[in-house]
Scaffold this motif. Structure first.
Motif, mmCIF file in Angstrom:
data_model
loop_
_atom_site.group_PDB
_atom_site.id
_atom_site.type_symbol
_atom_site.label_atom_id
_atom_site.label_comp_id
_atom_site.label_asym_id
_atom_site.label_seq_id
_atom_site.Cartn_x
_atom_site.Cartn_y
_atom_site.Cartn_z
ATOM 1 N N GLY A 35 21.785 5.481 16.245
ATOM 2 C CA GLY A 35 22.568 4.266 16.107
ATOM 3 C C GLY A 35 23.080 3.777 17.451
ATOM 4 N N VAL A 37 26.436 0.586 14.464
ATOM 5 C CA VAL A 37 25.182 0.527 13.717
ATOM 6 C C VAL A 37 24.636 1.944 13.618
ATOM 7 C CG1 VAL A 37 22.779 -0.254 13.768
ATOM 8 C CG2 VAL A 37 24.604 -1.817 14.427
ATOM 9 N N ASN A 53 18.758 -0.813 17.816
ATOM 10 C CA ASN A 53 20.134 -0.407 17.539
ATOM 11 C C ASN A 53 21.158 -1.060 18.463
ATOM 12 O OD1 ASN A 53 19.845 1.605 15.307
ATOM 13 N ND2 ASN A 53 18.534 2.614 16.791
ATOM 14 N N MET A 70 21.418 -4.753 17.677
ATOM 15 C CA MET A 70 22.119 -5.033 16.427
ATOM 16 C C MET A 70 23.619 -4.827 16.574
ATOM 17 S SD MET A 70 19.603 -3.901 13.285
ATOM 18 C CE MET A 70 18.847 -2.417 13.953
ATOM 19 N N ALA A 71 24.029 -3.826 17.358
ATOM 20 C CA ALA A 71 25.456 -3.621 17.600
ATOM 21 C C ALA A 71 26.034 -4.800 18.382
ATOM 22 C CB ALA A 71 25.688 -2.315 18.352
ATOM 23 N N GLU A 123 26.503 -7.719 16.081
ATOM 24 C CA GLU A 123 27.727 -7.555 15.296
ATOM 25 C C GLU A 123 28.947 -7.922 16.120
ATOM 26 O OE1 GLU A 123 28.132 -6.901 12.017
ATOM 27 O OE2 GLU A 123 25.967 -7.238 12.044
#
Length: 217
Positions: A67, A76, A133, A136-137, A140
């Motif tokens: 993650g 994530v 990962n 995507m973090a 967010e």
């Protein structure tokens, strides 16, 4: 294959010209994405900042990513991590990641906060997306800060991963989407890992150019 990060940025940047009227902010993901983000921001005449995100990997296995954690604590985790790794162990990885994130914020941004992203068009730039990962973090993080429009720009990302990421951002701009894609290195002829000194050199160059563009008093 792409020659190096410079060539990648030179090909990627013109594909982002249509976002110029939106006065975007470029968020680079260090270390590897720093050079590409810098060159993209220079082409667009947009401000650049480094969004600090730390990959979470199993002890002694750097390639076993479970993650990623962003600087605002956006987390994530892979499905495997959620189902097979005990929560106390994951919390230890998170605690270690937070220390590294604080260290990099201090080193790269001199402890300065990211600017407000509220209602802004944000272009997230990396030199390639393998597991997705860290990206995507970062996505967010942008959502949590109420970004108006989130664009992901990268030279290369796997075809299946791109399909997943398209659901998380407003648009993806990518040069290559190979079906079989394991690591970013396979896309470049010259792929030297960047260290902290390399990142600081790019940051200093960006700052010097920015100051040179400021009107004299």
């Amino acid at each position: 294959m792409i020659k190096d990060r410079k060539e990648a940025a030179e090909k990627l940047a013109p594909m982002l010209d249509r976002f110029k009227p939106l006065e975007p902010i470029v968020l680079g993901i260090p270390r590897g994405g720093t050079e590409v983000a810098y060159l993209v921001s220079k082409h667009l005449g947009a401000p650049m900042y480094l969004a600090i995100t730390k990959r979470l990997s199993l002890k002694g296995k750097k390639e076993s990513t479970i993650g990623a954690l962003a600087e605002d604590d956006s987390l994530v985790l892979t499905d495997v991590a959620k189902t097979t790794i005990p929560k106390p162990e994951i919390n230890r990885y998170i605690a270690e990641a937070k220390k590294e994130i604080r260290k990099r914020i201090s080193l790269y941004r001199k402890d300065e906060e990211l600017p407000s992203l509220k209602n802004r068009t944000v272009i997230i730039v990396d030199d390639g997306v393998a597991t997705g990962n860290t990206v995507m973090a970062t996505i967010e993080l942008c959502r949590n800060r109420d970004a108006g429009k989130i664009i992901l720009a990268t030279p290369i990302a796997g075809e299946s991963l791109c399909k997943r990421l398209k659901k998380k951002v407003d648009e993806i701009v990518v040069l290559k989407t190979p079906f079989f894609f394991r690591s970013i290195e396979q896309a470049y002829k010259d792929f030297e890992p960047l260290n902290d000194a390399d990142v600081l050199k790019i940051i200093n160059q960006y700052q010097e150019e920015k100051e040179g563009e400021s009107p004299s008093e």
